[in-house]
Design a protein around this motif. Structure first.
Motif, PDB file in Angstrom:
ATOM      1  N   ASN A  33       0.863  -1.184   0.000  1.00  0.00           N
ATOM      2  CA  ASN A  33       0.000   0.000   0.000  1.00  0.00           C
ATOM      3  C   ASN A  33       0.898   1.233   0.000  1.00  0.00           C
ATOM      4  O   ASN A  33       1.330   1.711   1.053  1.00  0.00           O
ATOM      5  N   ALA A  34       1.197   1.745  -1.194  1.00  0.00           N
ATOM      6  CA  ALA A  34       2.097   2.892  -1.307  1.00  0.00           C
ATOM      7  C   ALA A  34       1.465   4.172  -0.777  1.00  0.00           C
ATOM      8  O   ALA A  34       2.156   5.050  -0.255  1.00  0.00           O
ATOM      9  N   LEU A  35       0.151   4.302  -0.891  1.00  0.00           N
ATOM     10  CA  LEU A  35      -0.520   5.530  -0.466  1.00  0.00           C
ATOM     11  C   LEU A  35      -0.483   5.707   1.042  1.00  0.00           C
ATOM     12  O   LEU A  35      -0.592   6.839   1.538  1.00  0.00           O
ATOM     13  N   ALA A  36      -0.315   4.624   1.782  1.00  0.00           N
ATOM     14  CA  ALA A  36      -0.234   4.732   3.242  1.00  0.00           C
ATOM     15  C   ALA A  36       1.041   5.447   3.679  1.00  0.00           C
ATOM     16  O   ALA A  36       1.152   5.877   4.826  1.00  0.00           O
ATOM     17  N   ARG A  37       2.008   5.560   2.768  1.00  0.00           N
ATOM     18  CA  ARG A  37       3.240   6.294   3.077  1.00  0.00           C
ATOM     19  C   ARG A  37       3.011   7.805   3.103  1.00  0.00           C
ATOM     20  O   ARG A  37       3.804   8.547   3.687  1.00  0.00           O
ATOM     21  N   GLN A  78       0.150   9.582   4.043  1.00  0.00           N
ATOM     22  CA  GLN A  78      -0.713  10.159   5.059  1.00  0.00           C
ATOM     23  C   GLN A  78      -0.865   9.190   6.221  1.00  0.00           C
ATOM     24  O   GLN A  78      -0.592   7.998   6.090  1.00  0.00           O
ATOM     25  N   ASN A  79      -1.307   9.717   7.331  1.00  0.00           N
ATOM     26  CA  ASN A  79      -1.317   8.951   8.572  1.00  0.00           C
ATOM     27  C   ASN A  79      -2.605   8.169   8.749  1.00  0.00           C
ATOM     28  O   ASN A  79      -3.233   8.195   9.813  1.00  0.00           O
ATOM     29  N   ASN A  80      -3.031   7.501   7.713  1.00  0.00           N
ATOM     30  CA  ASN A  80      -4.174   6.599   7.831  1.00  0.00           C
ATOM     31  C   ASN A  80      -4.131   5.627   6.658  1.00  0.00           C
ATOM     32  O   ASN A  80      -3.502   5.887   5.637  1.00  0.00           O
ATOM     33  N   ASN A  81      -4.802   4.499   6.848  1.00  0.00           N
ATOM     34  CA  ASN A  81      -4.808   3.490   5.791  1.00  0.00           C
ATOM     35  C   ASN A  81      -5.781   3.886   4.688  1.00  0.00           C
ATOM     36  O   ASN A  81      -6.894   4.341   4.965  1.00  0.00           O
ATOM     37  N   ILE A  82      -5.360   3.733   3.437  1.00  0.00           N
ATOM     38  CA  ILE A  82      -6.220   3.985   2.289  1.00  0.00           C
ATOM     39  C   ILE A  82      -6.573   2.641   1.673  1.00  0.00           C
ATOM     40  O   ILE A  82      -5.695   1.879   1.277  1.00  0.00           O
TER      41      ILE A  82
END
Length: 320
Positions: free
Chosen positions: A284-288, A290-294
Motif C-alpha cells: 500500500n504505497a498511499l499509506a506512506r 498520510q497517517n491513515n490506511n487507504i
C-alpha cells in the motif's frame, strides 16, 4: 494675464499630468489582480499536481522495492524448509504459536520447519558438518502501533534447537552438549503410526513460554478488508491449500482469517506433501503519504503493487 499667474497655472497642469502618468487607479488595480489570479491559479494547481504525482510515484517505487526484497528474503528462508504447514496444519498447531489470543490482529500465514546446514569450514572447532532445525512463522500483523504505519506489516518469528556458535568453546568435543534450545522449542516427533502430515500436525511447544519476539520484516502491506465488491477474496489456489482461509462460515477454524487480518495483503498456497509454497504480497504505497490506511479499489490499484513467488523447499523429512 499676469505672467506669474500664467506660470503657476502651467505648473499645476504639469503636476496633475505627471501624477496621472505615474500611478494606477483603483479600477486598474482590481483588473490587474483579477487577471493575475486567472493566470497564476491554474499554474499553481498544475505545480501542486506535479508535486503530488511525484510523491506518489516515489512512494510506489519504494513500496515495489520493499515488496520484492521481502519476497526474496522469504524465498531464501523457504528454500531451506523441510516441511510447510498448510491450512489443516495451521488449524492444528495455531494454539502452540505466539499471539494465539490476538487472532484479529496477528495471523501466522506461513509456518514451516527448516534445516540449516553448517559446514565444518565455517567453524574453528567443528570436526564434522552439522545442521540444526528451526520453526519459522511469518505473521500478518494489523495491530495499531504508533511506531509503524496505519497499513499492515509482516513479522517473522523463529525458534531453533540447541546449536549456537557462541557455545562452541564450552565443549570442543561436542558443541551441542552445552548449547540450549530456544525457550519453548521442542523437536517434532516422527515416531509412531501415521503419515508425515499427521505427525507434524501433532507438534506442541515445550511448557516454557516463548522469549523470542515477532520481528518486523516489512511495513506498508495492504490491509483492505475482503468484501464482495471492491476487494474480493483471492482465487482458489492451483496447488495445495490457501492460508489463511477466507471462509466466514467456518470462523471457528484457527486457519480462517478473522477481524483485521481478513485481507489479501499476505497469503500463501501450500502443498505440504511436495514442500512447495506460493507466496503473494500486496503493498500500500498511499499509506506512506498520510497517517491513515487507504483502502484498495480498482481506480488506484497502481499504487497497490503486487508480487508473488513460488518456492520449492528441501523436503528431507519422511514419516518412515
Amino acid at each position: 494675464m499676469n505672467p506669474l499667474k500664467l506660470l503657476f497655472i502651467k505648473q499645476i497642469t504639469l503636476f496633475r499630468l505627471k501624477q496621472k502618468c505615474d500611478g494606477f487607479t483603483l479600477v486598474e488595480l482590481l483588473v490587474g489582480i483579477v487577471i493575475a489570479t486567472l493566470v497564476i491559479t491554474p499554474l499553481l494547481g498544475f505545480m501542486i499536481n506535479v508535486m503530488t504525482t511525484e510523491r506518489q510515484e516515489q512512494a510506489k517505487a519504494n513500496t515495489e522495492q520493499e515488496i520484492k526484497a521481502a519476497l526474496d528474503y522469504i524465498a531464501r528462508d523457504l528454500q531451506q524448509s523441510v516441511y510447510i504447514y498448510d491450512a489443516d496444519g495451521i488449524n492444528k498447531i495455531r494454539q502452540q504459536l505466539r499471539r494465539y489470543g490476538d487472532k484479529n490482529t496477528f495471523f501466522p500465514v506461513l509456518v514451516f520447519w527448516k534445516r540449516t546446514f553448517l559446514s565444518k569450514e565455517s567453524s574453528t572447532i567443528l570436526k564434522d558438518n552439522t545442521f540444526f532445525y528451526s520453526l519459522v512463522a511469518y505473521y500478518l500483523i494489523t495491530e495499531d502501533n504508533a511506531t509503524w504505519s496505519k497499513a499492515a506489516r509482516i513479522g517473522r518469528f523463529q525458534i531453533r534447537d540447541g546449536y549456537d556458535s557462541s557455545t562452541e568453546t564450552d565443549n570442543k568435543d561436542n558443541p551441542r552438549d552445552k548449547a540450549k534450545p530456544d525457550e519453548g522449542f521442542q523437536m517434532f516427533n516422527l515416531q509412531g503410526l501415521g503419515n508425515l502430515k499427521s505427525k507434524m500436525n501433532q507438534w506442541t511447544k515445550k511448557s516454557e513460554d516463548y522469549t523470542q519476539k515477532i520481528v518486523p520484516l516489512v511495513d506498508y502491506i495492504d490491509q483492505t478488508i475482503i468484501n464482495n465488491t471492491t476487494n474480493p477474496a483471492p482465487p482458489t489456489c492451483t496447488i495445495g491449500q490457501q492460508v489463511p482461509k477466507f471462509d466466514e462460515k467456518h470462523d471457528n477454524d484457527d486457519a480462517v482469517a478473522t477481524g483485521n487480518v481478513r485481507t489479501r495483503g499476505f497469503y500463501v498456497c501450500v502443498d505440504s506433501e511436495n514442500t512447495v509454497a506460493e507466496v503473494y504480497l500486496r503493498g500500500n504505497a498511499l499509506a506512506r503519504l498520510q497517517n491513515n490506511n487507504i483502502d484498495f479499489n480498482e481506480s488506484r490499484q497502481t499504487y497497490f503493487p503486487q508480487a508473488s513467488i513460488r518456492v520449492q523447499g528441501n523436503g528431507f523429512l519422511s514419516a518412515k
